[in-house]
Design a protein around this motif. Structure first.
Motif, short mmCIF file in Angstrom:
data_model
loop_
_atom_site.label_atom_id
_atom_site.label_comp_id
_atom_site.label_asym_id
_atom_site.label_seq_id
_atom_site.Cartn_x
_atom_site.Cartn_y
_atom_site.Cartn_z
N THR A 49 -4.81 6.66 -14.78
CA THR A 49 -5.18 6.98 -16.15
C THR A 49 -3.91 7.23 -16.95
N ASP A 50 -3.86 6.68 -18.14
CA ASP A 50 -2.70 6.87 -19.01
C ASP A 50 -2.75 8.27 -19.62
N THR A 51 -1.72 9.08 -19.35
CA THR A 51 -1.62 10.42 -19.91
C THR A 51 -0.25 10.63 -20.53
N LYS A 52 -0.18 11.55 -21.47
CA LYS A 52 1.10 11.87 -22.10
C LYS A 52 2.10 12.39 -21.07
N GLU A 53 1.62 13.15 -20.10
CA GLU A 53 2.50 13.70 -19.07
C GLU A 53 3.14 12.58 -18.26
N ARG A 54 2.36 11.58 -17.89
CA ARG A 54 2.90 10.46 -17.13
C ARG A 54 3.88 9.65 -17.97
N GLU A 55 3.58 9.52 -19.24
CA GLU A 55 4.43 8.72 -20.11
C GLU A 55 5.83 9.32 -20.28
N LYS A 56 6.02 10.55 -19.87
CA LYS A 56 7.36 11.15 -19.91
C LYS A 56 8.25 10.53 -18.82
N GLN A 57 7.62 10.00 -17.76
CA GLN A 57 8.39 9.47 -16.63
C GLN A 57 8.43 7.94 -16.60
N ILE A 58 7.32 7.33 -17.03
CA ILE A 58 7.20 5.86 -16.91
C ILE A 58 6.47 5.34 -18.15
N ASP A 59 6.46 4.03 -18.32
CA ASP A 59 5.68 3.41 -19.38
C ASP A 59 4.37 2.89 -18.80
N SER A 119 0.84 -1.19 0.00
CA SER A 119 0.00 0.00 0.00
C SER A 119 0.88 1.25 0.00
N ALA A 120 0.48 2.23 -0.79
CA ALA A 120 1.26 3.46 -0.90
C ALA A 120 0.34 4.64 -1.15
N ASP A 121 0.76 5.82 -0.75
CA ASP A 121 0.03 7.03 -1.07
C ASP A 121 0.03 7.20 -2.58
N PHE A 122 -1.12 7.47 -3.16
CA PHE A 122 -1.24 7.51 -4.61
C PHE A 122 -0.23 8.46 -5.25
N GLY A 123 -0.09 9.65 -4.66
CA GLY A 123 0.80 10.65 -5.24
C GLY A 123 2.27 10.29 -5.21
N SER A 124 2.63 9.25 -4.44
CA SER A 124 4.04 8.88 -4.32
C SER A 124 4.44 7.71 -5.21
N ILE A 125 3.46 7.08 -5.87
CA ILE A 125 3.74 5.82 -6.54
C ILE A 125 4.65 5.97 -7.75
N ILE A 126 4.38 6.91 -8.63
CA ILE A 126 5.22 7.05 -9.82
C ILE A 126 6.66 7.38 -9.43
N GLY A 127 6.83 8.24 -8.43
CA GLY A 127 8.18 8.53 -7.94
C GLY A 127 8.85 7.29 -7.40
N GLY A 128 8.05 6.42 -6.75
CA GLY A 128 8.60 5.17 -6.23
C GLY A 128 9.02 4.21 -7.33
N ILE A 129 8.31 4.25 -8.45
CA ILE A 129 8.69 3.44 -9.62
C ILE A 129 10.01 3.93 -10.21
N THR A 130 10.11 5.24 -10.40
CA THR A 130 11.33 5.79 -11.01
C THR A 130 12.54 5.63 -10.08
N ALA A 131 12.29 5.61 -8.77
CA ALA A 131 13.38 5.43 -7.80
C ALA A 131 13.70 3.96 -7.56
N LYS A 132 12.99 3.07 -8.26
CA LYS A 132 13.19 1.61 -8.16
C LYS A 132 12.79 1.05 -6.79
N LYS A 133 11.92 1.77 -6.11
CA LYS A 133 11.37 1.26 -4.84
C LYS A 133 10.35 0.17 -5.14
N VAL A 167 5.08 0.82 -15.29
CA VAL A 167 6.36 0.13 -15.20
C VAL A 167 7.48 1.13 -15.49
N PRO A 168 8.71 0.83 -15.11
CA PRO A 168 9.81 1.76 -15.37
C PRO A 168 9.98 2.04 -16.86
N LYS A 169 10.42 3.23 -17.18
CA LYS A 169 10.61 3.62 -18.58
C LYS A 169 11.60 2.69 -19.27
N GLY A 170 11.19 2.14 -20.40
CA GLY A 170 12.08 1.28 -21.19
C GLY A 170 12.21 -0.13 -20.69
#
Length: 313
Positions: A134-144, A111-125, A264-267
């Protein structure tokens, strides 16, 4: 759909006490002795074994790991929430487990705070996330993002609609609206609804919405009459209304329909493997079985709609 920090669907928890209906805010969906179950939450789902071709797509480190860390905001039933025992359950959980089974892997749901999840993915947590993003172009800049489900936005009010609120976002000017932080709906209030209210010479939604970190708390605020309306993703609103023992009703129709994406992590080659696993699950019927179990089959995608980074806005 303009889901900027969008989220998903709710966990409600209502109990009947001293003749008044109150919603718990503990992260579970316990309602009047009910554990917040889906329309048929006891139903089991297919447990197909690994697909060798998909397993071969995975990098060696993930294969060796065996169990992947999956982040989710467990306050958003019926997609992801905690049952009476504290276990994380829901449509996304069943679907995530089935996907990883196809890849010869298991899930460690965190379980995680929603606003922290993408940062946790990019940080490999976290290795990935199913959390009604929701899939957005803005999110796709950071993750897939692998698209897997279609949802809209919706509005709920107290039963009987005592404030006579219209059924569209444009009717919310001057209305106290409960909303979860960091969601599509909170962004919509700030970026679309309130500017339109001002342009029309009307009062804005106070405070840009009554914002809560957990969707359960937003629902509680509406049932307690602290707020006059609530905005959330359509599956969340539908579930909250069903679980409220008649305290809430939905007004208007779903709008701004758009796909959710598995994060998922970018790439990462994990994206392609997940995409293939989803198509397998659609073909063998497991996907439909899971969505039906949780009462959200109307949001099903077809196999050709399971795309990677398919955001249009």
């Amino acid at each position: 759909m303009a889901r900027f920090i969008a989220k998903r669907v709710i966990a409600t928890g209502a109990v009947l006490a001293a003749g008044s209906l109150m919603l718990t805010a503990c992260g579970s969906s316990k309602i009047d002795g009910n554990t917040g179950a889906a329309p048929d939450a006891s139903q089991t789902v297919n447990t197909a074994g690994p697909d060798a071709a998909l397993v071969a797509m995975l990098p060696a480190d993930l294969k060796a790991k065996g169990t992947l860390t999956v982040a989710t905001d467990s306050t958003y039933a019926p997609d992801e929430f905690k049952d009476a025992s504290g276990a994380v359950v829901g449509m996304d959980v069943d679907l995530g487990n089935a996907i990883l089974a196809k890849l010869g892997l298991k899930a460690d749901w965190q379980s995680a705070d929603f606003g922290s999840i993408i940062g946790g993915i990019t940080a490999k947590k976290y290795d990935l996330s199913l959390s009604s993003f929701t899939d957005t172009k803005e999110r796709e800049k950071q993750i897939d993002m692998v698209q897997y489900f279609n949802a809209g936005e919706a509005i709920a009010v107290l039963s009987g609609n005592p404030d006579k609120i219209g059924g569209t976002a444009a009717d919310l000017c001057g209305i106290k609206v409960a909303v979860q932080n960091n969601t599509t709906e909170s962004a919509e209030i700030a970026q679309t609804i309130n500017p339109a209210c001002l342009k029309a010479g009307k009062k804005i939604i106070p405070g840009g919405g009554d914002k809560f970190d957990a969707q359960t708390d937003a629902t509680t605020a509406l049932i307690a009459k602290r707020d006059q309306a609530m905005m959330a993703d359509s599956p969340v609103i539908d579930y909250a209304v069903k679980q409220s023992n008649g305290a809430l009703q939905k007004i208007g129709s779903n709008y701004n329909n758009a796909p959710y994406g598995i994060v998922v992590p970018k790439g990462s080659p994990l994206a392609g493997a997940i995409q293939g696993a989803l198509k397998d699950l659609i073909k063998d019927g497991t996907y439909t079985q899971i969505l039906t179990k949780w009462g959200v089959a109307s949001g099903a995608l077809t196999a050709d709609q399971i795309v990677l980074n398919g955001a249009t806005s």
